[in-house]
Design an enzyme around this catalytic site. Sequence first.
Site, PDB file in Angstrom:
ATOM      1  N   HIS A  67       3.646  33.484  21.235  1.00 40.04           N
ATOM      2  CA  HIS A  67       4.045  33.356  22.645  1.00 40.04           C
ATOM      3  C   HIS A  67       5.410  32.675  22.816  1.00 40.04           C
ATOM      4  O   HIS A  67       5.958  32.690  23.915  1.00 40.04           O
ATOM      5  CB  HIS A  67       2.985  32.585  23.441  1.00 40.04           C
ATOM      6  CG  HIS A  67       1.674  33.282  23.514  1.00 40.04           C
ATOM      7  ND1 HIS A  67       1.538  34.558  24.004  1.00 40.04           N
ATOM      8  CD2 HIS A  67       0.415  32.903  23.133  1.00 40.04           C
ATOM      9  CE1 HIS A  67       0.262  34.929  23.938  1.00 40.04           C
ATOM     10  NE2 HIS A  67      -0.434  33.944  23.403  1.00 40.04           N
ATOM     11  N   ASP A 120      -3.542  39.628  17.493  1.00 43.15           N
ATOM     12  CA  ASP A 120      -4.109  38.552  18.313  1.00 43.15           C
ATOM     13  C   ASP A 120      -4.595  39.172  19.629  1.00 43.15           C
ATOM     14  O   ASP A 120      -4.035  40.168  20.107  1.00 43.15           O
ATOM     15  CB  ASP A 120      -3.036  37.487  18.587  1.00 43.15           C
ATOM     16  CG  ASP A 120      -3.576  36.280  19.333  1.00 43.15           C
ATOM     17  OD1 ASP A 120      -3.892  35.275  18.664  1.00 43.15           O
ATOM     18  OD2 ASP A 120      -3.678  36.334  20.582  1.00 43.15           O
ATOM     19  N   HIS A 139      -4.145  38.157  22.542  1.00 45.94           N
ATOM     20  CA  HIS A 139      -3.116  38.073  23.582  1.00 45.94           C
ATOM     21  C   HIS A 139      -1.858  38.814  23.163  1.00 45.94           C
ATOM     22  O   HIS A 139      -1.501  38.825  21.983  1.00 45.94           O
ATOM     23  CB  HIS A 139      -2.766  36.606  23.864  1.00 45.94           C
ATOM     24  CG  HIS A 139      -3.931  35.760  24.265  1.00 45.94           C
ATOM     25  ND1 HIS A 139      -4.678  35.033  23.350  1.00 45.94           N
ATOM     26  CD2 HIS A 139      -4.496  35.542  25.481  1.00 45.94           C
ATOM     27  CE1 HIS A 139      -5.645  34.390  23.998  1.00 45.94           C
ATOM     28  NE2 HIS A 139      -5.563  34.684  25.282  1.00 45.94           N
ATOM     29  N   ASP A 179      -9.113  35.937  18.132  1.00 45.38           N
ATOM     30  CA  ASP A 179      -9.656  35.747  19.484  1.00 45.38           C
ATOM     31  C   ASP A 179     -10.099  37.075  20.107  1.00 45.38           C
ATOM     32  O   ASP A 179     -10.516  37.109  21.265  1.00 45.38           O
ATOM     33  CB  ASP A 179      -8.676  34.981  20.404  1.00 45.38           C
ATOM     34  CG  ASP A 179      -7.215  35.272  20.152  1.00 45.38           C
ATOM     35  OD1 ASP A 179      -6.906  36.217  19.394  1.00 45.38           O
ATOM     36  OD2 ASP A 179      -6.366  34.572  20.735  1.00 45.38           O
ATOM     37  N   TYR A 236     -10.573  31.219  18.660  1.00 46.81           N
ATOM     38  CA  TYR A 236     -11.032  29.939  19.195  1.00 46.81           C
ATOM     39  C   TYR A 236     -12.531  29.711  19.101  1.00 46.81           C
ATOM     40  O   TYR A 236     -13.011  28.648  19.503  1.00 46.81           O
ATOM     41  CB  TYR A 236     -10.520  29.784  20.642  1.00 46.81           C
ATOM     42  CG  TYR A 236      -9.021  29.967  20.656  1.00 46.81           C
ATOM     43  CD1 TYR A 236      -8.192  28.989  20.143  1.00 46.81           C
ATOM     44  CD2 TYR A 236      -8.445  31.177  21.065  1.00 46.81           C
ATOM     45  CE1 TYR A 236      -6.819  29.180  20.058  1.00 46.81           C
ATOM     46  CE2 TYR A 236      -7.078  31.374  20.999  1.00 46.81           C
ATOM     47  CZ  TYR A 236      -6.269  30.371  20.491  1.00 46.81           C
ATOM     48  OH  TYR A 236      -4.923  30.571  20.396  1.00 46.81           O
TER      49      TYR A 236
HETATM   50  C1  SP5 Z   1      -1.968  31.890  20.348  1.00 46.13           C
HETATM   51  C2  SP5 Z   1      -2.919  32.147  21.475  1.00 46.13           C
HETATM   52  O1  SP5 Z   1      -3.957  32.758  21.270  1.00 46.13           O
HETATM   53  N1  SP5 Z   1      -2.607  31.626  22.670  1.00 46.13           N
HETATM   54  C3  SP5 Z   1      -3.418  31.839  23.807  1.00 46.13           C
HETATM   55  C4  SP5 Z   1      -2.954  31.104  25.019  1.00 46.13           C
HETATM   56  C5  SP5 Z   1      -3.886  31.307  26.165  1.00 46.13           C
HETATM   57  N2  SP5 Z   1      -3.673  30.352  27.180  1.00 46.13           N
HETATM   58  C6  SP5 Z   1      -4.412  30.551  28.384  1.00 46.13           C
HETATM   59  C7  SP5 Z   1      -5.774  29.958  28.295  1.00 46.13           C
HETATM   60  C8  SP5 Z   1      -6.539  30.249  29.552  1.00 46.13           C
HETATM   61  C9  SP5 Z   1      -7.984  29.981  29.330  1.00 46.13           C
HETATM   62  N3  SP5 Z   1      -8.736  30.602  30.360  1.00 46.13           N
HETATM   63  C10 SP5 Z   1     -10.132  30.290  30.228  1.00 46.13           C
HETATM   64  C11 SP5 Z   1     -10.950  31.315  30.927  1.00 46.13           C
HETATM   65  C12 SP5 Z   1     -12.369  31.154  30.473  1.00 46.13           C
HETATM   66  N4  SP5 Z   1     -13.167  32.229  30.931  1.00 46.13           N
HETATM   67 ZN    ZN Z   2      -4.409  34.723  21.331  1.00 48.88          ZN
END
Ligand code: SP5
Ligand code: ZN
Length: 369
Positions: free
Chosen positions: A169, A205, A207, A294, A333
């Site tokens: 990111h 990943d 994301h 993830d 995670y």
């Molecule tokens: C490296 C990587 O995987 N980074 C991910 C960053 C995500 N950040 C946003 C987290 C938002 C969590 N939302 C929780 C919703 C639960 N249902």
């Molecule tokens: Zn991620």
Amino acid sequence: MRVVYSPLHLGHEIVTETVMGLPVPANEVAERAERIRTTLEADGGYTLEPPSDHGDGPILAVHDAGLLRFLSEAWQEHRAQGIPRPSLIPETLFVRGYVEGMVGDGFTPREPAFIGGRAGFYALDTSTPIVAGTYTAARASVDVALTAVDAVLGGEDAAYGLCRPPGHHAGRSTYGGYCFFNNAAIAAQAITERTGERVAILDVDYHHGNGTQQIFWRRGDVLYVSLHGDPTRQYPYYLGYADEVGVGAGRGANLNLPLPAGCSNAQYLEVLERGLERIADEPGSIVVVSLGLDTYGEDPIGDLALTTDVYHEVGRRVAALGRKLVILQEGGYHRPALGENVRAWLRGVDGRPYDPTPATGFTAAGTRG
Ligand code: SP5
Ligand code: ZN
């Protein structure tokens, strides 16, 4: 397979992250990397080695010098400015609307002195706290990636960098999404410089790797292919759509493959084939993999439905490209299965069968056994 690991990640000790203004238990914690390390050690097929110091050069080849300076000074400045908080989180974010219609017309945005504003000059979000050991950990994570590159350029077919914090990111001048320096982009850039070859980055990943896409957006020599949760519903929201293909020399060297919520193993493997075909069309002998787990069905922030056994198959198919692989850890995670998911992936690469480790209490199907 050689595995590069540094205990310096332990200094990046995060307890809470901020999501939509409220503190929640952190997802990107030290336990993640320790779970992966101990699972790979127990396997016996992986030899751990420390990273070597590669200096500032490879970082500055992809990142803005201001970002590097900010990250190197942030914690001591936070302390020096007398802010009695356990971590540095930006007060404001420098969103585009501040300077809409002004930039490039005799106006240059400036970095303030107050650390809460200075953090927001570089941050993408408020979920990426900086603590005392963050900079040292982030530098070590880059060195882990570059040491994995050294192993592959030295003749290994594949090497795994157990990077923490993750990187994809982080953009040219931004940090966020638990990432500070873009380990995969730094690795890919180092490979292009040292081999003169084209490089592909395969980002699996959950994301979208907005930072990696941004860094290579105008570049035709680094192909970026990403499978990820559709950004209409998932972080990083503003990038990752299928019509983002790159521009100029980079046109066509960016392939986004957004996935629906609940995506099954079978659906995922079909989309993976499209990504692998694109990479196979491109010249080059090395692929950098941004490996996030993830995508796992039980991940607390993801929403796909993959199981542990599909990671073995994904690793096998990626290795079947016949390219050398620099595999770098990104997200993932669900801590109880994280080590096994990485182990399954890497055994797939190695062409070794995968049987779940009984001690983990997880079966290959990802359910509690
Ligand atoms: C490296 C990587 O995987 N980074 C991910 C960053 C995500 N950040 C946003 C987290 C938002 C969590 N939302 C929780 C919703 C639960 N249902
Ligand atoms: Zn991620």
